[in-house]
Scaffold this motif. Structure first.
Motif, PDB file in Angstrom:
ATOM      1  N   ALA B 164       0.987  -1.086   0.150  1.00 36.58           N
ATOM      2  CA  ALA B 164       0.042  -0.038   0.084  1.00 36.58           C
ATOM      3  C   ALA B 164       0.864   1.047   0.055  1.00 36.58           C
ATOM      4  CB  ALA B 164      -0.810  -0.004   1.191  1.00 36.58           C
ATOM      5  N   PHE B 165       0.625   2.005  -1.056  1.00 38.35           N
ATOM      6  CA  PHE B 165       1.464   3.399  -1.276  1.00 38.35           C
ATOM      7  C   PHE B 165       0.544   4.502  -1.384  1.00 38.35           C
ATOM      8  CE2 PHE B 165       4.641   0.150  -1.896  1.00 38.35           C
ATOM      9  CZ  PHE B 165       5.810   0.813  -1.165  1.00 38.35           C
ATOM     10  N   ASP B 166       1.086   5.705  -1.145  1.00 38.50           N
ATOM     11  CA  ASP B 166       0.325   6.828  -1.352  1.00 38.50           C
ATOM     12  C   ASP B 166      -0.956   6.798  -0.465  1.00 38.50           C
ATOM     13  OD1 ASP B 166       2.246   7.655  -2.945  1.00 38.50           O
ATOM     14  OD2 ASP B 166       1.309   6.639  -4.774  1.00 38.50           O
ATOM     15  N   VAL B 167      -1.003   6.231   0.719  1.00 37.72           N
ATOM     16  CA  VAL B 167      -1.965   6.178   1.470  1.00 37.72           C
ATOM     17  C   VAL B 167      -2.706   7.231   1.959  1.00 37.72           C
ATOM     18  CG1 VAL B 167      -2.889   4.856   3.613  1.00 37.72           C
ATOM     19  CG2 VAL B 167      -0.862   3.829   2.297  1.00 37.72           C
ATOM     20  N   GLN B 168      -4.010   7.154   1.907  1.00 37.75           N
ATOM     21  CA  GLN B 168      -4.763   8.229   2.573  1.00 37.75           C
ATOM     22  C   GLN B 168      -5.953   7.627   3.339  1.00 37.75           C
ATOM     23  OE1 GLN B 168      -4.251  11.660   1.869  1.00 37.75           O
ATOM     24  NE2 GLN B 168      -2.387  10.874   0.383  1.00 37.75           N
ATOM     25  N   ILE B 169      -6.162   8.433   4.554  1.00 35.39           N
ATOM     26  CA  ILE B 169      -7.099   7.913   5.616  1.00 35.39           C
ATOM     27  C   ILE B 169      -8.040   8.874   5.752  1.00 35.39           C
ATOM     28  CG2 ILE B 169      -5.954   8.920   7.541  1.00 35.39           C
ATOM     29  CD1 ILE B 169      -6.547   6.246   8.897  1.00 35.39           C
ATOM     30  N   ASN B 170      -9.413   8.297   5.749  1.00 35.92           N
ATOM     31  CA  ASN B 170     -10.466   9.250   6.128  1.00 35.92           C
ATOM     32  C   ASN B 170     -10.447   9.957   7.397  1.00 35.92           C
ATOM     33  OD1 ASN B 170     -11.414   7.001   7.241  1.00 35.92           O
ATOM     34  ND2 ASN B 170     -13.615   7.137   6.560  1.00 35.92           N
ATOM     35  N   SER B 171     -11.340  10.785   7.740  1.00 30.87           N
ATOM     36  CA  SER B 171     -11.349  11.312   9.116  1.00 30.87           C
ATOM     37  C   SER B 171     -11.631  10.622  10.028  1.00 30.87           C
ATOM     38  CB  SER B 171     -11.868  12.675   9.263  1.00 30.87           C
ATOM     39  OG  SER B 171     -13.267  12.600   8.769  1.00 30.87           O
ATOM     40  N   ALA B 172     -12.660   9.548   9.724  1.00 26.32           N
ATOM     41  CA  ALA B 172     -13.203   8.695  10.752  1.00 26.32           C
ATOM     42  C   ALA B 172     -12.090   7.763  11.127  1.00 26.32           C
ATOM     43  CB  ALA B 172     -14.524   8.069  10.423  1.00 26.32           C
ATOM     44  N   GLY B 173     -11.271   7.291  10.278  1.00 29.55           N
ATOM     45  CA  GLY B 173     -10.109   6.438  10.572  1.00 29.55           C
ATOM     46  C   GLY B 173     -10.388   5.061  10.121  1.00 29.55           C
ATOM     47  N   ASN B 174     -11.647   4.869   9.364  1.00 29.55           N
ATOM     48  CA  ASN B 174     -11.928   3.653   8.934  1.00 29.55           C
ATOM     49  C   ASN B 174     -11.952   3.083   7.633  1.00 29.55           C
ATOM     50  OD1 ASN B 174     -14.087   4.956   8.424  1.00 29.55           O
ATOM     51  ND2 ASN B 174     -15.637   3.871   9.200  1.00 29.55           N
ATOM     52  N   LYS B 175     -11.551   4.133   6.703  1.00 32.21           N
ATOM     53  CA  LYS B 175     -11.286   3.689   5.050  1.00 32.21           C
ATOM     54  C   LYS B 175      -9.831   4.308   4.840  1.00 32.21           C
ATOM     55  CE  LYS B 175     -16.187   3.758   3.800  1.00 32.21           C
ATOM     56  NZ  LYS B 175     -16.935   4.433   2.850  1.00 32.21           N
ATOM     57  N   LEU B 176      -9.206   3.357   4.180  1.00 32.37           N
ATOM     58  CA  LEU B 176      -8.037   3.640   3.513  1.00 32.37           C
ATOM     59  C   LEU B 176      -8.193   3.735   1.762  1.00 32.37           C
ATOM     60  CD1 LEU B 176      -5.420   1.409   5.180  1.00 32.37           C
ATOM     61  CD2 LEU B 176      -6.049   3.754   5.765  1.00 32.37           C
ATOM     62  N   ILE B 177      -7.376   4.534   1.272  1.00 31.69           N
ATOM     63  CA  ILE B 177      -7.197   4.396  -0.320  1.00 31.69           C
ATOM     64  C   ILE B 177      -5.870   4.440  -0.367  1.00 31.69           C
ATOM     65  CG2 ILE B 177      -7.699   6.967  -0.750  1.00 31.69           C
ATOM     66  CD1 ILE B 177      -9.482   5.765  -3.287  1.00 31.69           C
ATOM     67  N   PHE B 178      -5.305   3.760  -1.443  1.00 29.65           N
ATOM     68  CA  PHE B 178      -3.923   3.839  -1.674  1.00 29.65           C
ATOM     69  C   PHE B 178      -3.748   3.159  -3.004  1.00 29.65           C
ATOM     70  CE2 PHE B 178      -4.998  -0.078   0.571  1.00 29.65           C
ATOM     71  CZ  PHE B 178      -4.531  -1.187  -0.366  1.00 29.65           C
ATOM     72  N   HIS B 179      -2.483   3.080  -3.406  1.00 36.17           N
ATOM     73  CA  HIS B 179      -2.113   2.539  -4.696  1.00 36.17           C
ATOM     74  C   HIS B 179      -1.366   1.217  -4.312  1.00 36.17           C
ATOM     75  CE1 HIS B 179      -1.935   6.571  -6.990  1.00 36.17           C
ATOM     76  NE2 HIS B 179      -2.664   5.641  -7.604  1.00 36.17           N
ATOM     77  N   ASP B 180      -1.936   0.017  -4.862  1.00 35.67           N
ATOM     78  CA  ASP B 180      -1.317  -1.317  -4.738  1.00 35.67           C
ATOM     79  C   ASP B 180      -0.081  -1.285  -5.328  1.00 35.67           C
ATOM     80  OD1 ASP B 180      -2.156  -1.272  -7.374  1.00 35.67           O
ATOM     81  OD2 ASP B 180      -3.421  -3.121  -6.953  1.00 35.67           O
ATOM     82  N   ILE B 181       0.663  -2.443  -5.488  1.00 33.10           N
ATOM     83  CA  ILE B 181       1.800  -2.819  -6.063  1.00 33.10           C
ATOM     84  C   ILE B 181       1.486  -4.283  -6.471  1.00 33.10           C
ATOM     85  CG2 ILE B 181       4.524  -3.336  -6.047  1.00 33.10           C
ATOM     86  CD1 ILE B 181       4.170  -0.320  -5.689  1.00 33.10           C
TER      87      ILE B 181
END
Lengths: 45, 250
Positions: B164-181
């Motif tokens: 998981a790279f370039d990880v971003q997290i939502n303010s609730a802390g229960n969702k991540l979005i990222f680039h896979d490899i």
């Protein structure tokens, strides 16, 4: 390849299946499963 | 004559240096502050900050070692970055205004910070330390895992076992979005189009479910599918459900 260079080209799978992170981490390989399923299907034909 | 050549050489060197400092190239790993006012970036192995409106960049690190991949805490007060000052890349935190960096990780593999947890208590970082034993992904040194470590240091825990790279997290802390490899994709190669290119990958952590084994993403379902047009390979993306941490924080 019909006379074309292989460079920058890839073998396109006949069946495209995405391996999902959570399922991979749990011990399943969805691509292998799809491949086995398809090969078994071809055996039956 | 020799003196003149040397002098001319010195002038030329200074001139060229001046030009390169006025319009430097190869500024990498930009990271914009949560308030949008400041940008961190890497240049020649150090981390600089510059107002988002432009201006003079100020170095935050000046060590002989290589520092990069700076990320902001969500309150904008701290930054985390990778530094190889002890041989390989480890995760450090320091005040965003500058100051002393504190080392958080000590493993002999490279550890690259990705983001802070939603509550700023942890730094999430990527490293090839150890997959969960059940993981079937091809085991290679580039297929990293995502970990977290407290901003005050301490024990490291695994968040997910897949890259998981370039990880971003939502303010609730229960969702991540990222680039896979997916494989040996060169991050710097332009216009690469193939099945190995990375895709954005959203993951959601449903809090009511308790993990069977702490920190182990056991299973996932995809209740909805999201098709992103214009993605690098126009793939179908899923919302992944994986098991959360027992204490409820990523």
């Amino acid at each position: 390849m019909n006379g074309e260079f292989a460079e920058n080209k890839q073998m396109e799978p006949d069946i495209k299946v995405r391996n999902e992170p959570g399922i991979m981490a749990g011990g399943r390989d969805q691509q292998i499963e799809a491949a086995v399923k398809e090969l078994l299907r071809q055996l039956d034909e | 004559m020799l003196k003149r050549i040397l002098f001319s050489g010195a002038i030329l060197f200074l001139a060229l240096n001046g030009i390169s400092n006025d319009s430097p190239l190869w500024l990498r790993y930009p990271s914009i502050s949560p308030d949008g006012n400041t940008i961190l970036f890497n240049y020649k192995g150090d981390i600089y900050k510059v107002p988002a409106t432009g201006g003079t960049a100020i170095p935050l690190t000046v060590s002989e070692s290589y520092e990069y991949s700076a990320v902001w805490s969500h309150d904008g007060r701290q930054i985390a970055f990778a530094s190889n000052r002890y041989g390989n890349f480890d995760v450090y935190v320091m005040p965003a205004s500058g100051g002393e960096a504190e080392r958080l990780t000590f493993h002999s593999t490279d550890e690259i910070p990705q983001t802070f947890s939603a509550d700023n208590r942890f730094v999430l970082f990527s490293a090839c330390r150890q997959d969960v034993v059940t993981n079937v992904q091809y085991p290679t040194g580039i297929m990293s895992e995502l970990y977290r470590v407290s901003v005050t240091g301490g024990r490291v825990s695994q968040v997910i076992s897949t890259p998981a790279f370039d990880v971003q997290i939502n303010s609730a802390g229960n969702k991540l979005i990222f680039h896979d490899i997916k494989g040996f994709e060169d991050n710097w190669r332009k216009h690469h189009t193939s099945s190995v290119t990375r895709d954005p990958m959203p993951i959601s952590f449903p809090w009511p479910i308790r993990p069977r084994t702490e920190g182990r993403p056991l299973a996932c379902r995809f209740p909805e599918q999201v098709r992103l047009c214009g993605g690098r390979d126009r793939s179908i993306l899923h919302w992944y459900l994986v098991f959360p941490w027992e204490d409820g924080a990523i």
